[in-house]
Design an enzyme around this catalytic site. Sequence first.
Site, mmCIF file in Angstrom:
data_model
loop_
_atom_site.group_PDB
_atom_site.id
_atom_site.type_symbol
_atom_site.label_atom_id
_atom_site.label_comp_id
_atom_site.label_asym_id
_atom_site.label_seq_id
_atom_site.Cartn_x
_atom_site.Cartn_y
_atom_site.Cartn_z
ATOM 1 N N LYS A 13 42.321 20.305 58.432
ATOM 2 C CA LYS A 13 41.181 20.965 59.080
ATOM 3 C C LYS A 13 41.037 20.517 60.535
ATOM 4 O O LYS A 13 40.872 21.332 61.428
ATOM 5 C CB LYS A 13 39.867 20.647 58.343
ATOM 6 C CG LYS A 13 39.828 21.062 56.898
ATOM 7 C CD LYS A 13 38.451 20.808 56.274
ATOM 8 C CE LYS A 13 38.051 19.346 56.208
ATOM 9 N NZ LYS A 13 38.832 18.514 55.282
ATOM 10 N N ARG A 88 29.516 20.240 53.182
ATOM 11 C CA ARG A 88 30.331 19.725 52.084
ATOM 12 C C ARG A 88 29.587 19.783 50.763
ATOM 13 O O ARG A 88 30.145 19.432 49.727
ATOM 14 C CB ARG A 88 30.686 18.280 52.363
ATOM 15 C CG ARG A 88 32.082 18.070 52.972
ATOM 16 C CD ARG A 88 32.221 16.598 53.245
ATOM 17 N NE ARG A 88 33.546 16.072 53.263
ATOM 18 C CZ ARG A 88 34.230 15.793 54.375
ATOM 19 N NH1 ARG A 88 33.763 16.121 55.549
ATOM 20 N NH2 ARG A 88 35.405 15.217 54.289
ATOM 21 N N ARG A 127 49.350 8.343 56.643
ATOM 22 C CA ARG A 127 48.728 8.586 57.950
ATOM 23 C C ARG A 127 48.431 7.297 58.695
ATOM 24 O O ARG A 127 47.929 6.344 58.102
ATOM 25 C CB ARG A 127 47.390 9.306 57.705
ATOM 26 C CG ARG A 127 47.378 10.651 58.255
ATOM 27 C CD ARG A 127 46.305 11.562 57.918
ATOM 28 N NE ARG A 127 44.939 11.116 57.721
ATOM 29 C CZ ARG A 127 43.942 11.980 57.590
ATOM 30 N NH1 ARG A 127 44.162 13.284 57.670
ATOM 31 N NH2 ARG A 127 42.730 11.570 57.377
ATOM 32 N N ARG A 160 43.319 4.152 58.223
ATOM 33 C CA ARG A 160 41.877 4.263 57.983
ATOM 34 C C ARG A 160 41.561 3.736 56.587
ATOM 35 O O ARG A 160 42.321 3.977 55.649
ATOM 36 C CB ARG A 160 41.451 5.739 58.067
ATOM 37 C CG ARG A 160 41.094 6.182 59.462
ATOM 38 C CD ARG A 160 40.966 7.680 59.601
ATOM 39 N NE ARG A 160 40.212 8.353 58.544
ATOM 40 C CZ ARG A 160 39.979 9.666 58.525
ATOM 41 N NH1 ARG A 160 40.415 10.432 59.504
ATOM 42 N NH2 ARG A 160 39.313 10.219 57.542
ATOM 43 N N ARG A 171 38.063 10.677 47.028
ATOM 44 C CA ARG A 171 37.651 11.729 47.980
ATOM 45 C C ARG A 171 38.025 13.111 47.453
ATOM 46 O O ARG A 171 37.301 14.085 47.641
ATOM 47 C CB ARG A 171 38.301 11.499 49.349
ATOM 48 C CG ARG A 171 37.720 10.302 50.093
ATOM 49 C CD ARG A 171 38.561 9.930 51.297
ATOM 50 N NE ARG A 171 38.456 10.890 52.378
ATOM 51 C CZ ARG A 171 39.344 11.002 53.366
ATOM 52 N NH1 ARG A 171 40.396 10.198 53.414
ATOM 53 N NH2 ARG A 171 39.185 11.887 54.307
HETATM 54 P P1 AMP Z 1 36.440 13.592 57.227
HETATM 55 O O1 AMP Z 1 37.067 12.976 58.410
HETATM 56 O O2 AMP Z 1 35.850 14.945 57.477
HETATM 57 O O3 AMP Z 1 37.330 13.586 56.008
HETATM 58 O O4 AMP Z 1 35.177 12.669 56.841
HETATM 59 C C1 AMP Z 1 35.328 11.301 56.540
HETATM 60 C C2 AMP Z 1 34.160 10.832 55.674
HETATM 61 O O5 AMP Z 1 32.929 11.020 56.383
HETATM 62 C C3 AMP Z 1 33.976 11.577 54.365
HETATM 63 O O6 AMP Z 1 34.818 11.097 53.332
HETATM 64 C C4 AMP Z 1 32.504 11.332 54.086
HETATM 65 O O7 AMP Z 1 32.277 10.016 53.602
HETATM 66 C C5 AMP Z 1 31.909 11.408 55.486
HETATM 67 N N1 AMP Z 1 31.501 12.801 55.806
HETATM 68 C C6 AMP Z 1 32.025 13.606 56.756
HETATM 69 N N2 AMP Z 1 31.438 14.814 56.758
HETATM 70 C C7 AMP Z 1 30.507 14.774 55.775
HETATM 71 C C8 AMP Z 1 29.588 15.717 55.257
HETATM 72 N N3 AMP Z 1 29.491 16.970 55.749
HETATM 73 N N4 AMP Z 1 28.795 15.319 54.224
HETATM 74 C C9 AMP Z 1 28.866 14.085 53.719
HETATM 75 N N5 AMP Z 1 29.717 13.148 54.132
HETATM 76 C C10 AMP Z 1 30.541 13.485 55.164
#
Ligand code: AMP
Length: 214
Positions: A13, A88, A127, A160, A171
Amino acid sequence: MNIILIGPPGAGKGTQAKRMIDRLGVPQVSTGDMFRAAVKEGTPMGIKAKECMDKGALVPDDVVIGVVAERFEKPDCKKGFILDGFPRTLEQAKALDGLLEKMESSLDHVVVIEVPDDYLVERLTGRRTCKGCGYMHHIAFDPPKTDGVCDKCGGELYQRDDDQETTIRQRLKTYHDQTSPLIDYYSKKSIVRMIDGTGSMEDVQGAVKDAIGA
Ligand code: AMP
């Protein structure tokens, strides 16, 4: 142009969003990036968010919605946005409907990037993210010339916390349980475009272009 990108963690994404911003002239709004920035700064919100992120859980809806509402007030969002990683949950999707209504705006496309779980585990555990510029290398598919050093800026590469295998499995479960129901929610509005995310970045980019017609 208002677009949502939905997909499991590691589906690409963020990569696709970055390729769309110049083409479409709208900003990428990534809640994950915003939380990582808050973690780096050590703000109270960042400390709370990190606890959830490290466990592979979601940050509470009220926190996420507040962060996005504030982001929408910035002038660059007037022309539209690419939402990457938000919404989400159904609660977040409903809050987004409210925010859009207030802005007298609406969604144009919900692009869903589909990738099977096992494929993602391989992608994510390999990654390595640059501490300097955020570029992501992959130890198998895009290895850096020198171990641990970013090709783009010479910054230090790290894994990370949320890219460890147990966290990734969690996740993915979180995605299937809480986020994938959104596809049904948006299908009712006939704005969902399903994309196969297993090809190269270029293939996926082409599929996204075809799907949104831009
Ligand atoms: P991402 O980089 O989008 O995968 O986000 C990393 C982490 O941030 C996720 O695994 C969640 O813990 C948190 N996070 C990001 N976006 C959201 C969201 N819209 N709602 C809840 N947690 C989020």
